[in-house]
Design a protein around this motif. Structure first.
Motif, PDB file in Angstrom:
ATOM      1  N   ASN A   1      -5.322  -2.126  -0.570  1.00 43.55           N
ATOM      2  CA  ASN A   1      -5.480  -0.679  -0.433  1.00 43.55           C
ATOM      3  C   ASN A   1      -6.830  -0.352   0.195  1.00 43.55           C
ATOM      4  N   HIS A   2      -7.857  -0.996  -0.340  1.00 41.13           N
ATOM      5  CA  HIS A   2      -9.202  -0.698   0.123  1.00 41.13           C
ATOM      6  C   HIS A   2      -9.392  -1.122   1.582  1.00 41.13           C
TER       7      HIS A   2
ATOM      8  N   LEU B   1      -7.062  -1.639   3.868  1.00 39.80           N
ATOM      9  CA  LEU B   1      -6.229  -0.839   4.780  1.00 39.80           C
ATOM     10  C   LEU B   1      -6.916   0.491   5.102  1.00 39.80           C
ATOM     11  N   PHE B   2      -7.476   1.121   4.055  1.00 43.24           N
ATOM     12  CA  PHE B   2      -8.167   2.396   4.273  1.00 43.24           C
ATOM     13  C   PHE B   2      -9.322   2.224   5.262  1.00 43.24           C
ATOM     14  N   LYS B   3     -10.122   1.160   5.052  1.00 41.87           N
ATOM     15  CA  LYS B   3     -11.292   0.956   5.913  1.00 41.87           C
ATOM     16  C   LYS B   3     -10.868   0.663   7.361  1.00 41.87           C
TER      17      LYS B   3
ATOM     18  N   VAL C   1      -7.983   1.536   8.867  1.00 41.76           N
ATOM     19  CA  VAL C   1      -7.411   2.725   9.510  1.00 41.76           C
ATOM     20  C   VAL C   1      -8.526   3.713   9.855  1.00 41.76           C
TER      21      VAL C   1
ATOM     22  N   LYS D   1      -5.314  -7.264  -8.467  1.00 41.28           N
ATOM     23  CA  LYS D   1      -6.528  -7.364  -7.637  1.00 41.28           C
ATOM     24  C   LYS D   1      -6.150  -7.345  -6.158  1.00 41.28           C
ATOM     25  N   ASN D   2      -5.060  -8.061  -5.823  1.00 39.44           N
ATOM     26  CA  ASN D   2      -4.607  -8.056  -4.430  1.00 39.44           C
ATOM     27  C   ASN D   2      -4.236  -6.641  -3.995  1.00 39.44           C
TER      28      ASN D   2
ATOM     29  N   ARG E   1      -5.322  -3.781  -5.146  1.00 40.33           N
ATOM     30  CA  ARG E   1      -6.533  -2.970  -4.945  1.00 40.33           C
ATOM     31  C   ARG E   1      -7.236  -3.347  -3.637  1.00 40.33           C
ATOM     32  N   ASP E   2      -7.348  -4.664  -3.412  1.00 38.30           N
ATOM     33  CA  ASP E   2      -8.012  -5.116  -2.180  1.00 38.30           C
ATOM     34  C   ASP E   2      -7.294  -4.637  -0.938  1.00 38.30           C
TER      35      ASP E   2
ATOM     36  N   VAL F   1       0.851  -1.211   0.000  1.00 35.79           N
ATOM     37  CA  VAL F   1       0.000   0.000   0.000  1.00 35.79           C
ATOM     38  C   VAL F   1       0.883   1.257   0.000  1.00 35.79           C
TER      39      VAL F   1
END
Lengths: 362, 257
Positions: free
Chosen positions: A348-349, A351-353, A355, A342-343, A345-346, A247
């Motif tokens: 990243n998504h 980790l954002f949620k 945090v 795909k990994n 993107r997943d 990320v």
């Protein structure tokens, strides 16, 4: 006569359309009110406290939206995947939002420009990066794209009164400005000395912070503090170390295939790679980043067994062969599935949620 | 909606309406897109509630602000100018209080800071030619500076015909004037690896002139307060031990007092 019948039909369709769009008034009113309260409240403070004033602004906007939408009815696309009425209502709202932002920007209101920049800066930047001639991926190219994006918004602010919502969207107007700047760039002589003193000084009017080319001590200090906080949170709450590394690498590149190309490298090398590229793109110096990344670096010497908790059966069984190996020695590719992008993107998504949840809980 | 919004509803609403509204194609198949894009009716219910419930509005505002800041931070990196400013601010922390205050005030007007700078090339590559030492001042359209700069001239006689004389600019030295008055002399000396500045005191200023030398690549900025030469109205600064490279020499504007 045929044309008389045609004109009569058009008039009838126009009346029907106005009725249909009028039925959307409560919908538009709610959506606009929520948007104003959430994103534009700074410049609507007096109107939010006085219900009549706010009502007037909203009604004026909705009336104009209906007229504009009729003149641009050809741009309403059929969307077979979604309900046609849903598509129509979203389309109407996008027109009314454009109109709201335009009025704020032409009235020199800061929140309008900031919201416009927030919504459109990434698509404009992507368009510039795609169409600007130059060696993509270099620091020089990226900074040129950034400068042109900023200039696009500065010019919009300057020439916003030339924009007619009856002719197109705000985004298409921004793109036409960006197009001009891209063309100008091909005819500009190459600059040889540091760009620092060669800053173009066309705009003498006041600019809003979001598009201001001038840094201020408070702004850079605030950004530095926020970056420190974000890195601390990501390192602490972002998930498994390999996911965090990927990320953080994503933040430093515009092209995620750059990361998949590194899949044969060991995690130790990926860590170094991440630190090097992060240093170039950070508000912090290398030594400061070393300290912030220390908890992550410490995890590299642990075995996978020590990192993956026993309750995570899925990860444990997927990485069974490597559980006794130290993380730093393992290549990145063992953590990727069939499609590494795909990994990425997943991760990243997620980790954002993760945090966001932690930060808001605290 | 007669109840408060749940955390999940708030997150879904923000993701759908503010973060991923145009980027659902970027998400992987594993990500549940339907959970990101809310139905219009659901959005409408949430927003109807938000208009009337201050507690939920506050919660959504907080979550939204953080989400937007996160995404902005994720795609942004500092510009060259921001990095330069940070370097100066960090270097200023090591200085005494009055100097620190002067620098903070100086940096607040970035355009004025930029307008009062000189590019310094010390034994480095310029226009593709190596080992160049020169000083360059660029006057832009809206330059706020009071300074005007010129290079001293060196005169040569033509070989074989001493009556014809040539003039050549000495580019490693620059003279600065305010109005008609000569105030500043700056020299970049490649052999000594130093920069020498002589500055005459100005009528409206009681404090010693302050200069900043900022390396464009590696190294920390040098902050120098000039020293007055005894029995004269001239201040002097020498910055020594400089590595070859590109620097920006910034002159503190005299309207700071």
């Amino acid at each position: 006569m045929a044309y008389e019948e045609l004109l009569g039909n058009i008039k009838k369709i126009h009346i029907d359309y106005m009725k249909l769009s009028n039925q959307q008034t409560p919908f538009l009113s709610t959506r606009l009110r929520a948007r104003i309260k959430l994103r534009l409240n700074k410049d609507f403070k007096d109107k939010i406290s006085d219900k009549n004033k706010l009502e007037k602004v909203i009604q004026k906007n909705i009336t104009a939206t209906r007229m504009i939408s009729w003149s641009r009815i050809n741009s309403l696309m059929n969307d077979s995947e979604n309900d046609q009425m849903d598509t129509f209502r979203s389309w109407l709202f996008s027109i009314s939002l454009d109109l709201l932002l335009l009025n704020l920007v032409s009235g020199n209101k800061e929140s309008g420009m900031n919201e416009l920049f927030r919504i459109y800066n990434l698509p404009v930047k992507s368009y510039i990066a795609k169409n600007l001639y130059g060696k993509k991926g270099t620091e020089y190219f990226n900074s040129k794209c950034h400068d042109l994006t900023m200039e696009t918004f500065q010019r919009f602010q300057h020439y916003c009164n030339n924009f007619s919502p009856y002719k197109g969207t705000l985004f298409s107007y921004l793109i036409s400005i960006a197009d001009h700047l891209i063309k100008d760039e091909t005819t500009r002589p190459e600059t040889l000395v540091s760009d620092f003193n060669e800053h173009d000084e066309n705009d003498t009017g006041g600019v809003f912070w979001a598009i201001s080319p001038d840094p201020s001590p408070e702004e850079v200090q605030e950004k530095t503090t926020f970056e420190k906080f974000m890195i601390e949170q990501i390192v602490l709450e972002g998930g498994y170390p390999w996911q965090i590394l990927v990320v953080l690498l994503t933040k430093t590149t515009n092209d995620r295939t750059d990361i998949t190309r590194l899949e044969d490298l060991s995690i130790a090398k990926i860590f170094q790679e991440m630190k090097n590229s992060f240093t170039k793109n950070s508000f912090h110096e290398e030594e400061e980043l070393d300290k912030l990344f220390l908890p992550l670096e410490k995890q590299l010497s642990l075995t996978l067994k020590e990192i993956i908790p026993s309750k995570d059966h899925r990860s444990r069984s997927q990485l069974e062969r490597y559980l006794d190996e130290r993380l730093e020695r393992l290549p990145l590719k063992i953590f990727f599935g069939k499609v590494p992008l795909k990994n990425i993107r997943d991760w990243n998504h997620r980790l954002f949620k993760r945090v966001r949840k932690k930060v808001l809980e605290s | 909606m007669n109840r408060h919004l749940t955390d999940d509803e708030i997150e879904q609403y923000i993701d759908s309406e503010y973060l991923f509204m145009k980027r659902t194609h970027e998400l992987s198949e594993k990500t549940d897109i339907t959970s990101l894009k809310m139905k219009t009716e659901v959005i409408l219910k949430i927003e109807e509630h938000l208009i009337n419930c201050d507690a939920c509005l506050e919660k959504v505002t907080k979550t939204l602000d953080f989400s937007i800041s996160f995404h902005q931070w994720f795609v942004e990196s500092p510009t060259g100018e921001q990095k330069l400013l940070l370097k100066v601010l960090k270097a200023a922390q090591k200085e005494e209080n009055d100097v620190k205050k002067r620098i903070m005030k100086w940096m607040k007007d970035w355009q004025s800071f930029r307008d009062n700078t000189i590019d310094v090339f010390l034994n480095t590559t310029y226009n593709g030619i190596s080992n160049i030492t020169k000083l360059i001042f660029k006057k832009t359209k809206d330059n706020k500076t009071k300074w005007s700069f010129n290079y001293p001239l060196e005169t040569f006689a033509m070989r074989g015909n001493p009556d014809i004389r040539f003039e050549k600019r000495i580019e490693n030295s620059i003279h600065g004037q305010i109005g008609e008055k000569d105030i500043l002399e700056i020299k970049a000396l490649s052999e000594e690896k130093s920069i020498k500045i002589n500055c005459k005191s100005q009528k409206n200023s009681n404090s010693s002139p302050l200069f900043l030398l900022i390396p464009l690549h590696k190294g920390e900025p040098v902050i120098r307060l000039s020293r007055k030469i005894k029995t004269s109205d001239v201040y002097e600064i020498t910055i020594e031990g400089l590595n070859p490279g590109k620097y920006i020499l910034a002159i503190e504007p005299d309207n700071q007092e």
